[in-house]
Design an enzyme around this catalytic site. Structure first.
Site, short mmCIF file in Angstrom:
data_model
loop_
_atom_site.label_atom_id
_atom_site.label_comp_id
_atom_site.label_asym_id
_atom_site.label_seq_id
_atom_site.Cartn_x
_atom_site.Cartn_y
_atom_site.Cartn_z
N ASP A 479 0.83 -1.21 0.00
CA ASP A 479 0.00 0.00 0.00
C ASP A 479 0.87 1.26 0.00
O ASP A 479 2.07 1.22 0.32
CB ASP A 479 -0.92 -0.01 1.22
N ASP A 549 -10.32 2.03 -3.61
CA ASP A 549 -10.85 1.75 -2.28
C ASP A 549 -12.37 1.70 -2.28
O ASP A 549 -12.98 1.24 -1.31
CB ASP A 549 -10.38 2.81 -1.28
#
Length: 745
Positions: A479, A549
């Protein structure tokens, strides 16, 4: 596929079955662009394509020739200030303050295959016969700088990969302040410009506009390719669509600051530039040093947007992505993030994994919160040691418990960042990017580590490698949750601070390369708060990326549709999440959430223990379906059928290479009463084959010829809300359907 050079006319012709690319050495030694488009026959002399006429208010290269001005000449790598006033491909600041360059032809070399780009991701070949490369050397006589322009033409598809290398063979240091990967001058401006823009949770939305005189551009100066823009644009003729017409796609294989720009001058010619953004870029080149630009890939199609996309898909899926997982079906996973966030224990994780295993899930992924003092996003980032209060057996112990269930185990990292409240930051406060004497801004309560410094990359590698070597870890989610601010490195002198943005990305690439080389069977998935770094650069190291997301199925229609213009289905991380959705709070049917997520890597972002028995039965069937068809979906040919940016109905399909199987996704956003008759025309099938068409999950089927399905279409009229007759099970907002086609005989 061939690269031909005519010595007499000084003309290069690069061609294959799809396209021709023709350029020539100009009278002043610069390299000129003559033609780029559909394949044309070769001949010795294309000089008529170099148009030279006298124009008023124009400066000329030679005093005795008022027809030759670079301002009105199509070039391969334009420079500013020597009769060309358009934005240049290159600018080099010299010791005396001048930025004027004069790159003239010195020679060329034709190579079989494709050379690697040092330290950078790029497309590649596995057989020298797959491509040929032209390396054209030009030199600025005054500074001694040698410019090598690389052109790789692939045997299949209208693909041309380009980059530039600068070698300082002079006696003084210079600064590159602009070094684009691609410059293309087109003879007209009759194009529509397509870009893929958005923000966090709504990435890669398609935007279309006509080119006009002036500048149209998308860019990022955030340190990452960004949620806001993508390093990919398309120029298409106004009459071109999915199935026909002339289209050119431009894609930059890079993950940092970029600029994609089209400048239309007042003579209606178009200059396209693609490369590292010149803002904040200033690379010092000492004598003997070199600089390599990232690779830019152009795809030409005279068969519409769909053909362009499928060309990119095949190239990026098989000749950009690499390694063990490149050609393998991706495991169906369950990620705990939206199931637990930071609130978990080892036993709770195992309980979630047990239910996932029962349903057929193959990989369990532990997300953020497993390390150091990380009980929220304010602390612990950078301290890559397992929290034994949460995981008594550490990561190795949890991984063993997951493996004992018959599943693989995956782990989340955010290696490029650090919280101020962490042991790593307290030990090395100088390891972050920050400007001396100024406030260091936070994003998600964290700083960016200075990956332009080798010692920082080394330290993070050692921590990550220790985990990968010491536990049964099969998957890494990498990430990156903030962009770069206060971009300054304490590891570089003042005259090299303009190199930090690029050196940072080179450090990211180096860490990826070291980890993927040391642990070649680990599946890496890139992520940057979702789609903040969804670009070809990372696809070289991680064959899939978390697309956004935003896991809401309806929002994902636009995100995945826009993504498909350049990126293959196998690269799109897509999961089924809970409702109400955690990003937009929308309630959608479980079957629709799966029907959208099928067209990607597929997984679940929830605690399956919280579903009803009926829902669990659906999940088990969804997983059986995906296991049966994921090879086709992830590696077949993708066709867009109906756009969510234009209609209430979105549709797409994937067809096998032999055209004997296909899976179609159909999605309706809002319901309606007494709706018009509707049909969906398919694509990519074999006209003469007959196909059995089954609607998955519903008892309906028929046999139809391929030409029938592509021209007459399949009937998708919703007859369930007519004259008050309501089928409550299937008549709803956010409805969807999956059709499976199999050739008979």
């Amino acid at each position: 596929m061939s690269i031909l050079f005519n010595e007499r006319t000084q003309t290069f012709h690069l061609y294959n079955e799809e396209m021709s690319y023709i350029m020539a050495v100009l009278p002043n030694g610069h390299l000129g662009q003559l033609y780029f488009g559909k394949r044309i026959h070769h001949k010795e002399d294309f000089s008529y394509l170099q148009e030279r006429v006298h124009r008023s208010m124009t400066s000329y290269v030679y005093d005795d020739d008022d027809t030759f001005s670079l301002e009105h000449t199509r070039q391969e790598y334009g420079v500013y200030g020597t009769t060309d006033f358009r934005h240049p491909a290159v600018s080099i600041l010299q010791k005396n303050g001048s930025a004027i360059s004069d790159f003239v032809y010195r020679g060329h070399e034709i190579l079989q295959g494709k050379p690697k780009l040092s330290g950078l991701p790029a497309t590649y070949t596995e057989d020298p016969g797959e491509a040929e490369t032209l390396a054209v050397k030009l030199q600025d006589p005054l500074t001694g700088i040698v410019l090598t322009l690389l052109y790789t033409i692939f045997a299949e598809g209208g693909i041309l990969a380009r980059s530039a290398e600068f070698q300082n063979e002079g006696k003084e240091a210079v600064h590159l302040t602009r070094a684009m990967s691609l410059c293309l001058d087109l003879p007209d401006c009759e194009y529509e410009w397509l870009q893929f823009s958005g923000a966090w949770a709504r990435e890669r939305h398609l935007k279309v506009r006509r080119l006009e005189q002036g500048i149209q551009a998308v860019d990022s100066i955030r340190g990452n390719s960004s949620h806001e823009q993508n390093p990919f644009i398309v120029l298409k003729r106004p009459t071109a669509d999915e199935t026909q017409g002339e289209v050119i796609g431009f894609s930059l294989v890079y993950s940092g600051n970029f600029l994609a720009q089209a400048q239309v001058d007042t003579q209606d010619t178009t200059r396209v530039l693609l490369g590292i953004h010149p803002f904040g870029f200033r690379w010092k080149l000492e004598p003997g040093e070199s600089f390599q630009t990232p690779e830019a890939v152009m795809v030409y199609s005279h068969r519409g947007l769909g053909h362009m996309s499928r060309t990119f898909h095949r190239l990026y899926r098989t000749r950009l992505a690499r390694g063990y997982w490149r050609d393998r079906e991706r495991p169906i996973l369950n990620n705990n993030w939206e199931a637990t966030y930071f609130d978990f224990t080892e036993d709770r994780l195992v309980k979630i994994a047990e239910k996932a295993k029962e349903c057929g899930v193959e990989l369990f992924v532990l997300d953020d919160g497993w390390f150091g003092g990380r009980r929220n996003d304010h602390a612990g980032l950078g301290d890559w040691t397992a929290n034994k209060d949460l995981l008594p057996g550490g990561i190795a112990g949890l991984a063993d418990r997951i493996e004992a269930l018959g599943m693989k185990f995956g782990l989340w990292f955010e290696p490029e960042m650090v919280n101020p409240d962490s042991d790593l930051y307290r030990a090395h406060p100088d390891w972050i990017l920050r400007t001396p004497g100024r406030h260091a801004s936070l994003g998600r309560h964290q700083h960016v580590l200075d990956f332009s410094r080798r010692e920082v990359v080394d330290a993070i590698y050692e921590m990550m490698a220790k985990f990968l070597a010491g536990a049964k870890i099969s998957y890494i989610k990498w990430d990156m949750n903030r962009s770069i601010t206060e971009c300054y490195s304490e590891g570089l002198p003042a005259d090299r601070q303009g190199e930090v943005f690029h050196r940072y990305i080179l450090g990211v690439y180096e860490l990826y390369d070291r980890l993927t080389s040391a642990f070649p069977e680990v599946l890496f998935e890139s992520c940057a708060s979702g789609g903040g770094r969804f670009d070809p650069g990372l696809l070289y190291y991680a064959p899939q990326a978390w697309a956004s997301d935003d896991s809401d199925a309806v929002e994902r229609l636009k995100i995945q549709y826009g993504t498909s213009f350049c990126y293959p289905v196998s690269s799109i991380g897509s999961h089924v999440s809970v409702t109400p959705n955690h990003q937009v709070y929308r309630n959608t049917p479980l079957y629709t959430r799966a029907n959208v997520a099928y067209f990607g890597t597929f997984g679940y972002e929830l605690d399956l223990n919280k579903l009803t028995e009926e829902e669990i039965a659906q999940v088990k069937e969804q997983i059986r379906f995906m296991k049966r068809y994921r090879g086709l979906i992830q590696f077949g040919d993708f066709y867009r059928l109906s756009s969510p940016f234009e209609k209430n109905v979105t549709a797409w399909m994937v067809v096998s290479g032999d055209k004997r199987e296909a899976v179609v996704g159909w999605y309706k956003v809002l319901n309606g009463a007494n709706m018009p008759l509707s049909r969906l025309r398919l694509n990519g099938l074999e006209e003469s084959l007959s196909y059995k068409l089954c609607e998955y999950g519903r008892e309906s089927s028929g046999v139809y010829y391929g030409d029938e399905l592509m021209n007459a279409g399949i009937v998708t009229t919703d007859t369930r809300i007519v004259d008050g007759a309501l089928d409550k099970k299937h008549s709803c907002d956010f409805d969807s359907r999956i059709f499976v086609l199999k050739a008979e005989g």
